[in-house]
Design a protein around this motif. Structure first.
Motif, PDB file in Angstrom:
ATOM      1  N   ARG A   1       0.822  -1.220   0.025  1.00  0.00           N
ATOM      2  CA  ARG A   1       0.033  -0.171  -0.054  1.00  0.00           C
ATOM      3  C   ARG A   1       0.791   1.354  -0.040  1.00  0.00           C
ATOM      4  O   ARG A   1       0.465   2.144  -0.513  1.00  0.00           O
ATOM      5  CB  ARG A   1      -0.955   0.156   1.366  1.00  0.00           C
TER       6      ARG A   1
ATOM      7  N   ASN B   1      -4.227  -9.363   7.058  1.00  0.00           N
ATOM      8  CA  ASN B   1      -5.145  -8.554   6.154  1.00  0.00           C
ATOM      9  C   ASN B   1      -4.860  -8.650   4.487  1.00  0.00           C
ATOM     10  O   ASN B   1      -5.469  -7.973   3.681  1.00  0.00           O
ATOM     11  CB  ASN B   1      -5.283  -7.007   6.513  1.00  0.00           C
ATOM     12  N   GLN B   2      -4.064  -9.425   4.047  1.00  0.00           N
ATOM     13  CA  GLN B   2      -3.942  -9.858   2.713  1.00  0.00           C
ATOM     14  C   GLN B   2      -4.954 -10.490   1.988  1.00  0.00           C
ATOM     15  O   GLN B   2      -5.653 -11.335   2.803  1.00  0.00           O
ATOM     16  CB  GLN B   2      -2.667 -10.438   2.427  1.00  0.00           C
TER      17      GLN B   2
ATOM     18  N   TYR C   1      -7.529 -14.139   5.261  1.00  0.00           N
ATOM     19  CA  TYR C   1      -8.110 -13.475   6.495  1.00  0.00           C
ATOM     20  C   TYR C   1      -8.271 -14.473   7.463  1.00  0.00           C
ATOM     21  O   TYR C   1      -9.025 -15.408   7.360  1.00  0.00           O
ATOM     22  CB  TYR C   1      -9.564 -12.926   5.969  1.00  0.00           C
TER      23      TYR C   1
ATOM     24  N   ASN D   1      -8.238  -2.626  13.203  1.00  0.00           N
ATOM     25  CA  ASN D   1      -8.082  -2.647  11.580  1.00  0.00           C
ATOM     26  C   ASN D   1      -8.339  -1.316  11.042  1.00  0.00           C
ATOM     27  O   ASN D   1      -8.469  -1.137   9.764  1.00  0.00           O
ATOM     28  CB  ASN D   1      -9.173  -3.566  11.013  1.00  0.00           C
ATOM     29  N   LYS D   2      -7.951  -0.221  11.795  1.00  0.00           N
ATOM     30  CA  LYS D   2      -7.970   1.211  11.225  1.00  0.00           C
ATOM     31  C   LYS D   2      -6.852   1.528  10.869  1.00  0.00           C
ATOM     32  O   LYS D   2      -6.794   2.649  10.153  1.00  0.00           O
ATOM     33  CB  LYS D   2      -8.458   2.015  12.571  1.00  0.00           C
TER      34      LYS D   2
ATOM     35  N   ASP E   1      -3.651   0.451   8.210  1.00  0.00           N
ATOM     36  CA  ASP E   1      -3.043  -0.508   7.332  1.00  0.00           C
ATOM     37  C   ASP E   1      -1.768  -0.443   6.742  1.00  0.00           C
ATOM     38  O   ASP E   1      -1.433  -0.856   5.720  1.00  0.00           O
ATOM     39  CB  ASP E   1      -4.213  -0.683   6.049  1.00  0.00           C
TER      40      ASP E   1
ATOM     41  N   ASP F   1       1.056  -5.908   6.630  1.00  0.00           N
ATOM     42  CA  ASP F   1       0.189  -6.736   6.238  1.00  0.00           C
ATOM     43  C   ASP F   1      -0.587  -7.639   7.248  1.00  0.00           C
ATOM     44  O   ASP F   1      -1.245  -8.300   7.186  1.00  0.00           O
ATOM     45  CB  ASP F   1       0.963  -7.778   5.417  1.00  0.00           C
ATOM     46  N   HIS F   2      -0.071  -7.019   8.689  1.00  0.00           N
ATOM     47  CA  HIS F   2      -0.855  -7.228  10.053  1.00  0.00           C
ATOM     48  C   HIS F   2      -1.661  -6.278  10.424  1.00  0.00           C
ATOM     49  O   HIS F   2      -1.012  -4.978  10.152  1.00  0.00           O
ATOM     50  CB  HIS F   2       0.376  -8.001  10.897  1.00  0.00           C
ATOM     51  N   TYR F   3      -2.772  -6.559  11.096  1.00  0.00           N
ATOM     52  CA  TYR F   3      -3.408  -5.475  11.921  1.00  0.00           C
ATOM     53  C   TYR F   3      -2.776  -5.656  13.329  1.00  0.00           C
ATOM     54  O   TYR F   3      -2.461  -6.881  13.557  1.00  0.00           O
ATOM     55  CB  TYR F   3      -4.838  -5.543  12.077  1.00  0.00           C
TER      56      TYR F   3
END
Length: 369
Positions: free
Chosen positions: A117, A317-318, A322, A343-344, A346, A349-351
């Motif tokens: 991202r 979160n990829q 999930y 999860n706010k 990103d 690749d992990h929360y």
């Protein structure tokens, strides 16, 4: 004739229902298989949510046509309750958090790369940690090519420690950032090139607490293999490709599970050795909730997410992957509150996973037993 066809159909569907329930129970208790002896059986926990959904389809079918047959799935769900609770916990509204709780943040920061991202998200993660204002921060993959991580973290926390492992083919680091003095650290030894578990002995008032930060063996799926898996889920591949990709995925998962098993055994042995101490275990287990890894490490501990949270809580979160692979566990010396996966943000690749833990007196512990 019509009644005979209906009877045959009911029997066929009932048989299929029984088979699905049996498969659901196999996946539900697959975490009892040691991967070193039963590699394929040990990874079946990944299919547990699929079996849950398939079983629910039968419930809907029987609700329309033969309600009494719902009992088949009901019995299956009843037998699978422990695993359902681990995978999809449901707890009432959280209790108010006592003011003197320890706030812990565990975060796999993906080497601050932000891929795919962002090009650079070091400042994003540091600012997030600053706003989170945790008392203890455990970081996995705590290495960065563009910033001095320890220097930046030391602006937020008075006690900092980083353990780096670097080999020709891989590298990794664990970071511990704390408001409590670090008395000493002890590495938990197990075979791995670039993964590790480190136990930190922290001083909180008159108490010594142990925090074990983990990054266990990953599944080593390349970006190309992950893309292939996503295409497999969408059905955008030929039958031959689907077989090949499925075989490759299973091989990768079982190989990694076999490596992780002795790592989990070593962490569990350390926890037993220091069972008199208040212990918090956290980090990236790289395995799903129904796994030998999580079950082995969690024995004798409280899974803070399972005991206080709601829902599956995806921490990886990829797309297509999930699953909750990050955990916070604690000994009976603590009472956990409001464990959550945030999860706010990103930036990795992990929360991150966050939990509040109240250190209890001996009298309180006895009253809870």
């Amino acid at each position: 004739m019509i009644k005979q066809l209906q009877s045959i159909t009911v029997n066929i569907v009932a048989g299929a229902n029984v088979c699905v329930v049996l498969l659901m129970l196999l996946t539900a208790y697959s975490d009892h298989f040691n991967p070193t002896a039963h590699a394929l059986l040990s990874v079946l926990g990944l299919g547990f949510p699929v079996m849950l959904l398939l079983s629910m389809c039968f419930v809907i079918f029987w609700a329309i046509f033969k309600r009494r047959y719902i009992l088949i799935t009901f019995v299956g769900y009843l037998l699978a309750i422990p695993s359902i609770r681990v995978y999809v916990p449901y707890n009432s509204a959280p209790d108010s958090i006592p003011h003197d709780c320890i706030k812990l943040l565990s975060y796999n920061v993906q080497a601050y790369s932000g891929a795919p991202r962002y090009t650079d998200c070091f400042d994003t993660i540091i600012n997030y940690a600053k706003q989170c204002n945790a008392d203890i921060v455990c970081v996995q993959e705590d290495m960065c090519h563009t910033h001095d991580t320890r220097a930046e973290w030391s602006k937020l926390y008075p006690y900092c420690d980083t353990l780096m492992v670097s080999v020709p083919t891989a590298g990794n680091a664990l970071g511990m950032y704390s408001r409590y003095p670090i008395l000493r650290r002890e590495r938990i030894n197990y075979p791995s090139l670039a993964n590790m578990s480190m136990a930190y002995f922290l001083q909180k008032g008159s108490d010594t607490i142990i925090v074990v930060n983990n990054h266990l063996e990953s599944n080593h799926l390349s970006m190309l293999e992950r893309e292939g898996y996503q295409e497999l889920l969408k059905g955008d591949v030929s039958k031959e490709q689907a077989k090949m990709q499925s075989r490759l995925l299973i091989d990768k998962l079982t190989d990694a599970a076999v490596i992780r098993a002795p790592q989990a055994d070593s962490v569990a042995a350390f926890i037993r050795r220091y069972s008199d101490y208040p212990i918090i275990v956290c980090g990236d287990f790289n395995d799903n909730p129904i796994s030998y890894t999580r079950r082995t490490i969690a024995q004798g501990l409280t899974d803070c997410y399972v005991s206080t949270a709601k829902g599956m809580g995806w921490s990886y979160n990829q797309k297509g992957f999930y699953v909750r692979i990050d955990n916070v566990l604690c000994s009976s010396h603590f009472k956990p509150y409001n464990c959550k996966i945030d999860n706010k943000i990103d930036a990795s690749d992990h929360y991150p996973i966050i939990c509040w833990l109240k250190l209890q007196s001996e009298e309180t512990k006895k009253s809870r037993k």
